[in-house]
Structure formats: structure tokens, C-alpha cells
Design a protein around this motif. Structure first.
Motif, short mmCIF file in Angstrom:
data_model
loop_
_atom_site.label_atom_id
_atom_site.label_comp_id
_atom_site.label_asym_id
_atom_site.label_seq_id
_atom_site.Cartn_x
_atom_site.Cartn_y
_atom_site.Cartn_z
N LYS A 133 0.82 -1.21 0.00
CA LYS A 133 0.00 0.00 0.00
C LYS A 133 0.86 1.27 0.00
N ASP A 134 2.12 1.12 0.40
CA ASP A 134 3.03 2.27 0.46
C ASP A 134 3.83 2.43 -0.84
N LEU A 135 3.51 1.62 -1.85
CA LEU A 135 4.34 1.55 -3.05
C LEU A 135 4.55 2.93 -3.69
N THR A 136 3.48 3.65 -3.92
CA THR A 136 3.58 4.93 -4.63
C THR A 136 4.47 5.92 -3.87
N SER A 137 4.28 6.02 -2.56
CA SER A 137 5.07 6.97 -1.77
C SER A 137 6.53 6.53 -1.69
N ILE A 138 6.78 5.23 -1.59
CA ILE A 138 8.16 4.73 -1.53
C ILE A 138 8.88 5.03 -2.83
N VAL A 139 8.21 4.78 -3.97
CA VAL A 139 8.82 5.07 -5.27
C VAL A 139 9.18 6.55 -5.37
N ARG A 140 8.30 7.40 -4.86
CA ARG A 140 8.55 8.84 -4.92
C ARG A 140 9.67 9.25 -3.95
N ASP A 141 9.59 8.81 -2.71
CA ASP A 141 10.54 9.25 -1.68
C ASP A 141 11.95 8.68 -1.90
N LYS A 142 12.03 7.46 -2.42
CA LYS A 142 13.33 6.82 -2.61
C LYS A 142 13.87 6.98 -4.03
N ALA A 143 13.18 7.79 -4.84
CA ALA A 143 13.60 8.02 -6.23
C ALA A 143 13.84 6.71 -6.97
N ILE A 144 12.88 5.78 -6.85
CA ILE A 144 13.00 4.45 -7.46
C ILE A 144 12.91 4.58 -8.98
N GLU A 145 13.84 3.90 -9.66
CA GLU A 145 13.86 3.92 -11.13
C GLU A 145 13.48 2.59 -11.75
N GLU A 198 -0.92 -3.53 -11.23
CA GLU A 198 -1.74 -2.32 -11.38
C GLU A 198 -1.14 -1.17 -10.58
N LYS A 199 -0.73 -1.47 -9.35
CA LYS A 199 -0.13 -0.43 -8.50
C LYS A 199 1.21 0.03 -9.07
N CYS A 200 1.99 -0.92 -9.57
CA CYS A 200 3.29 -0.57 -10.15
C CYS A 200 3.12 0.31 -11.39
N SER A 201 2.13 -0.01 -12.21
CA SER A 201 1.94 0.75 -13.44
C SER A 201 1.54 2.19 -13.16
N GLU A 202 0.89 2.41 -12.02
CA GLU A 202 0.50 3.78 -11.65
C GLU A 202 1.71 4.65 -11.35
N THR A 203 2.84 4.04 -10.98
CA THR A 203 4.03 4.82 -10.66
C THR A 203 4.79 5.27 -11.91
N GLY A 204 4.52 4.61 -13.04
CA GLY A 204 5.23 4.94 -14.27
C GLY A 204 6.64 4.39 -14.33
N VAL A 205 7.03 3.55 -13.37
CA VAL A 205 8.37 2.98 -13.31
C VAL A 205 8.36 1.61 -13.98
N ARG A 206 9.40 1.31 -14.75
CA ARG A 206 9.47 0.01 -15.43
C ARG A 206 9.44 -1.11 -14.39
N THR A 207 8.60 -2.10 -14.64
CA THR A 207 8.43 -3.21 -13.71
C THR A 207 8.80 -4.52 -14.38
N GLN A 208 9.61 -5.32 -13.69
CA GLN A 208 9.95 -6.66 -14.17
C GLN A 208 9.53 -7.69 -13.13
N SER A 265 4.42 -2.39 -22.83
CA SER A 265 5.47 -2.02 -23.77
C SER A 265 6.10 -0.68 -23.43
N GLY A 266 5.64 -0.06 -22.35
CA GLY A 266 6.22 1.20 -21.90
C GLY A 266 5.61 2.43 -22.53
N PHE A 267 4.41 2.27 -23.11
CA PHE A 267 3.75 3.41 -23.76
C PHE A 267 2.42 3.70 -23.06
#
Length: 614
Positions: free
Chosen positions: A189-201, A220-230, A517-519
Motif C-alpha cells: 500500500k506504500d508503493l507509490t510513496s516509496i517510489v517517490r521518496d526513494k527516487a526508485i527507477e 496495477e499499482k506498479c503501473s501507476e508509478t510509471g516505473v518500469r516493472t519486471q 510495452s512502456g507506452f
């Protein structure tokens, strides 16, 4: 450093450490006592010898110490402990005395110095390859075994462009702890804030046991951050040997649309396939080739690969021979429309089981060429089925489709008529004939996903026929395994239906692929082109008069099918070359919808057939 030189260096270092340990231990206990006594010198030599013996036993000289872990520490502990025990026995035997305190201190110094000498290699390596801040800051989802493996792989690999900086995990006991120096800092549930605060790429999902639904939710949560997910491979892929546990890959649409794998009744399937001769028609196709792979895992004696295209048959032949060298593989280039050739193959190879996957499946193409659908899907099935009967094959499994239910196309109608042929053959033959019906297969040749990928690679647009178009989807391995399972539990005459889960909107599928595909849809638009001839807006797996509500096996249902007068089918086959495409299509649809007089037979009516039960 070469192995021999490396071992020699370690032996010299260990010898010095062992001797120093016993003399330093004795000096710590008695600083004023004489060191060069006979018992002490003899004990030191005995300890050196015993140490090297147990170092060999526990393979201390064969370990890669720059990757040292608790296993290596355990090996050191055991080697040193057994060495001290041997020396204690030596003292009691030779000197009738046991220098207990000296041996205890020596044991501690021995472990400390040997351990330090080994783990210093690991320390040197870690200091030499310090944190590279130019690497992408990576968040790992899952702090269990999978996440630990991923973190270790990224930290140890100098080739990787990723650097783990944090874990998230749903286990409260792991919060605020560190794994390999990487902190666990929150929950999903903290994913979005962690990605923002920790500058996750970069994000890696590292939970191999994750269910499809849970993976969907996390992605779904990962895609909302706009960060590439594997993603880390699933347990199913790892256990089957298709991939290595460390192979991180992009999330694919199959991961999001597939279902959790069903446990197969391997004993029943094995009884049908192990040490048997198995023939697969259409063996070079997407489904046929995967059936070959799945069958091969049950160690058949021989596999006969029948197909019309020489390149595809050659490819699956080479793959089978490389992966399953103990199985005899026989390639046969043949067309199912050639009955004499089918009979020849059956009598030459004498198969025990047949999986009939050869068919035309493209709806718009068959809509334009209905006679080809009749020739390949109906006459081809009839030829293979009759040849199987003549050769006394035990089991025949036909691959059918959800488009055979209330068909609106020539392709769907041809498959429904082929099912009628198979049901009839079961009544007149000792061979057990069954049909297995399922929907669209993800990634198969000619399916929508390869087309969408091509369109995305070309910059779009992605074309969808209708915004409300829905289809059932299943992965190729999943469909093939359930075909094997259905064939194993068949008694003859059934039409099995695979549970395809919930239908998926083609529009949602297109959006998922664009996103994966990243678009975004701003980059790759979706264009609606209108429904094509013969297409249905919604697919069905069973008609209203076919439904058996209960599953006979997880994800497998048995459909009720009416008995048909095969003479009506034979009449259509005989007359089809003389009919124009529109008339032929209408005749096929009438037959598939049971709109033909005298088509449905009573249960107790005698069967009239050119074939007789032997």
C-alpha cells in the motif's frame, strides 16, 4: 589464480594458522611457560595433519570464498571441531594426558583465524566493488527467498545496471529489518510513496508463488508509478526447467491473463502415455508442438510428428531430439486431407494415442474459403479418425474450439461438424474418440497478441474490431496440459470443455499490451475497425443444451452432445465441392445449429456406418 596454485597457497596459510593457534592459545593460558615442549610440538603437527584431512573432507579448498556464506562457515566449524577431537584423542593416546584448556582456546582461535582468512576474500571483493551510484535505484517487492535471491544476484553482478535500495513486504515481522544490507521499508500500500521518496527507477516483483490475481493487483499499482516493472519467474516455470530462478524479465500479458496452474493427475496421464506410441497431427503448430513437449515429459516410447509444413515439423523434431534424446521421434510430412497417406502412417507406426491438432483456424480466411474449412477441418478429421479406427488406435483426442458453439462463421461450423464426426466414430469403433474444446490461446500463431505487438512496434495504432468484443484466453502450456488431462480421463464420446475463466475484453488486452510495452494510449492509440465477417461479439464454451454444471476435474467440464445422423454430414461433404461459397457456408451453419431434418438421432437407434466394430 589457477586451482593448483590456489590450493597450495591455502594449505600454507592454514598450516601457519593452525600452528599459531595452538602456540598462541598455550601462551594466553600460561604466558611464562615454555612453548617449545615435546607435547606441544607434537600436538601442533598432529593438528596440522588432521586439519588438512578434514579440510579435504569438507572441501574447504574447493569453495569460492568471495561468495562465502553460512554454508562455508558451517564447513569451517565442522572441519576445525573434528580436527580438535582427533588431536584430543592423539594426546590421550600418546601422552596419557588431555590439555583441555589449551585445546578449547586453540579451537576458538582456529575457527576465528581460518574464518577470517576466508571471509577476508569476501570483504576484499565487497570493498573493491563498492556501490555504483550510477546504477538504477531498484525496489524489490517481496523480501522472502525469491527477493533475497534477486538482491544477491544484483549485488554480486557487476554487469547488472540495477542496484537494490529497498524491499517492500507484507510480513510485519520483516519491517525495518535489513537483508544483505537492503532495508525492508513498507508494504504494498506504500508503493507509490516509496517510489517517490526513494527516487526508485526500477521495480522487480520477486514472489515466485504469487497467484495470478495478486500479480495483477500488484502490477496495477506498479503501473501507476510509471516505473518500469519486471518479474521473477513463476514457480511453475522454475520447476519445469523452462527458466532459471535468476532470470528477471518483463511482465507479459500472459502473466496477467493466465490462471494459477492446475495440478495434473500425473499417474492417470502416465498410464495413458508412458512407454506408449503417441501421434500428433499439426505437430508443427502452436498447440500441436506444445502438446508434443507436454507428452514427452511422460516418457512415451515413440512420438510421431505429423504435419504439412516441413519447416515447422523439422523445428519441433530437432527440439524434441535435443531435449528428449531417449524418445524415438518420427517426423511424417503429410496432409490430413490425404486419407491413403493417413492410413499408411497409422499402419506403419501403430500409435496408441492420437492428438488431432491439425486444422484451419482463421475465421476471416475460412469465411472467404468455406470449402477449405470443410476439406481440412471436417474431411481431414474424418480421414484421421477412420485411419485410427482401422489401425485399432486406443485413444483419439480432437482439439476443438469455443467457436464451435452456436457458430456464426464457416470455421466455427466446420469444427462443430468435425465434433459430430468424432462423436459418431466413437459409436462405431473400438477406439475411444473425444473432443476437447477451448478458446483463444495466448501467443499462438495468428492470435491477436502477436498482431498487437507488431502494431505497437510500428508505432500504432492498435486495431480492435469492437469496443465490447470479449474472448476467453488460455496460455499454450495450460491448454496443452488440460488436453492431456481430458484425454486421460476420457471414456469415449465426450466433448470436454476447458474452464477458460472470465472472458477478457479485447480493448483491455490492447491497453495492457500498450502499457507493458512502456507506452500510453497517447503514444499508441486504439482504433476500432468494425466487426469482421463471421465474428461474434461474445464467445461461448457450451451451448444451452450441452451444459453439465459439475466439473469432472478442476477446470474441465463434460458437455452433453446429441447423437447425430452421420449420413447428413456425409451428404454435405459429398456435395460441398459443387456449392458456391455462400450456399456452402449456409449449409454448414444449418448443420452446426441442428437446423437440418433427421439430423438428431434417438439414443436407441441403430447406427448405420460403412465402418463396423471389429
Amino acid at each position: 589464480m589457477k586451482y593448483q596454485l590456489r590450493v597450495a597457497v591455502l594449505i600454507i596459510i592454514d598450516s601457519l594458522i593452525v600452528m599459531l593457534s595452538i602456540f598462541i592459545g598455550n601462551w594466553l593460558l600460561a604466558p611464562t611457560a615454555e612453548l617449545m615442549t615435546t607435547p606441544l610440538i607434537a600436538t601442533s603437527f598432529a593438528l596440522v595433519i588432521s586439519h588438512h584431512i578434514f579440510a579435504y573432507v569438507f572441501k574447504l579448498y574447493k569453495r569460492v570464498w568471495q561468495y562465502a556464506s553460512t554454508r562455508e562457515l558451517s564447513a569451517i566449524f565442522l572441519a576445525v571441531t573434528f580436527s580438535i577431537i582427533v588431536v584430543a584423542i592423539f594426546q590421550l593416546t600418546v601422552f596419557q594426558a588431555l590439555y583441555t584448556r589449551t585445546l578449547c582456546v586453540t579451537w576458538m582461535l582456529h575457527i576465528l583465524l581460518i574464518g577470517a582468512s576466508r571471509f577476508s576474500w569476501r570483504l576484499y571483493r565487497d570493498m573493491k566493488f563498492q556501490v555504483d551510484h550510477s546504477k538504477k535505484r531498484t525496489l524489490i517487492i517481496g523480501a522472502g527467498n525469491g527477493g533475497t535471491l534477486v538482491a544477491r544476484q544484483l549485488l554480486d553482478s557487476q554487469m547488472s545496471e540495477l542496484r537494490p535500495v529497498a524491499f517492500i513486504d507484507e510480513d510485519p515481522a520483516k519491517q525495518k529489518l535489513q537483508i544483505m544490507g537492503v532495508p525492508v521499508i513498507g508494504y504494498e500500500k506504500d508503493l507509490t510513496s516509496i517510489v517517490r521518496d526513494k527516487a526508485i527507477e526500477h521495480i522487480i516483483i520477486a514472489i515466485p508463488s504469487l497467484s495470478k490475481q495478486d500479480l495483477n493487483n500488484i502490477f496495477e499499482k506498479c503501473s501507476e508509478t510509471g516505473v518500469r516493472t519486471q518479474i521473477m519467474p513463476s514457480l511453475e516455470d522454475i520447476m519445469s526447467g523452462r527458466v532459471n530462478v535468476n532470470e528477471i524479465r518483463d511482465v507479459q500479458v500472459e502473466d496477467l491473463l493466465g490462471r494459477d496452474p492446475v495440478e495434473l493427475d500425473t499417474k492417470t496421464i502416465g498410464e495413458k502415455l508412458t512407454n506408449k506410441k503417441v501421434l500428433v497431427t499439426g505437430a508443427g503448430g502452436s498447440i500441436g508442438s506444445e502438446i508434443c513437449r507436454q507428452v514427452a515429459r511422460f516418457s512415451p516410447r515413440k512420438m510421431i510428428l505429423v504435419g504439412h509444413g516441413e519447416n515447422s515439423i523439422y523445428a519441433i523434431e530437432m527440439e524434441m531430439k535435443a531435449k528428449f534424446p531417449n524418445i524415438e521421434v518420427v517426423p511424417e510430412i503429410a496432409d490430413v486431407q490425404d486419407k491413403e497417406r493417413m492410413v499408411q502412417i497409422m499402419f506403419d507406426t501403430k500409435p496408441d494415442v492420437i492428438y488431432h491438432a491439425a486444422a484451419h483456424k482463421h475465421v476471416p480466411l475460412m469465411e472467404r474459403n468455406p470449402y477449405e474449412a470443410i476439406k481440412n477441418n471436417v474431411i481431414g478429421t474424418k480421414n484421421v479418425a477412420e485411419a485410427a479406427d482401422m489401425a485399432n488406435v486406443s485413444n483419439f483426442v480432437m482439439i476443438s474450439t469455443d467457436k464451435a458453439v452456436n457458430p456464426t462463421s464457416a470455421m466455427g461450423a466446420s469444427k462443430r461438424i468435425a465434433e459430430m464426426v468424432v462423436q459418431h466414430m466413437n459409436r462405431v469403433s473400438r477406439t475411444n474418440f473425444v473432443a476437447v474444446r477451448f478458446g483463444n490461446v495466448l501467443g499462438s500463431r495468428g492470435s491477436v497478441i502477436p498482431l498487437f505487438k507488431q502494431q505497437i512496434a510500428a508505432g500504432g495504432p492498435v486495431t480492435v474490431t469492437h469496443p465490447d468484443m470479449t474472448r476467453y484466453f488460455m496460455t499454450i502450456p495450460e491448454a496443452s496440459r488440460l488436453v492431456l488431462q481430458a484425454g486421460a480421463i476420457a471414456e469415449g464420446g465426450e466433448t470436454f470443455v476447458l474452464d477458460m475463466g472470465e472472458p477478457v475484453k479485447i480493448t483491455d488486452l490492447a491497453k495492457n499490451l500498450i502499457r507493458l510495452s512502456g507506452f500510453s494510449e497517447l503514444d499508441i492509440p486504439i482504433k476500432y475497425t468494425g466487426m469482421r465477417p463471421g465474428e461474434k461479439l461474445y464467445e461461448e464454451l457450451l451451448g444451452e443444451n450441452e451444459v453439465h454444471q459439475e466439473q469432472i476435474y478442476p477446470m474441465i467440464y463434460r458437455g452433453k452432445t446429441p447423437l447425430v445422423n452421420i449420413q447428413v454430414v456425409s451428404d454435405l461433404i459429398r456435395e460441398s465441392p459443387e456449392l458456391d461459397p455462400d450456399e456452402l457456408r449456409e449449409r454448414m451453419l444449418d448443420l452446426a445449429h441442428f437446423r437440418v431434418k433427421h439430423l438428431i438421432e434417438a439414443e436407441d437407434k441403430n447406427v448405420v456406418s460403412p465402418l463396423r466394430k471389429a
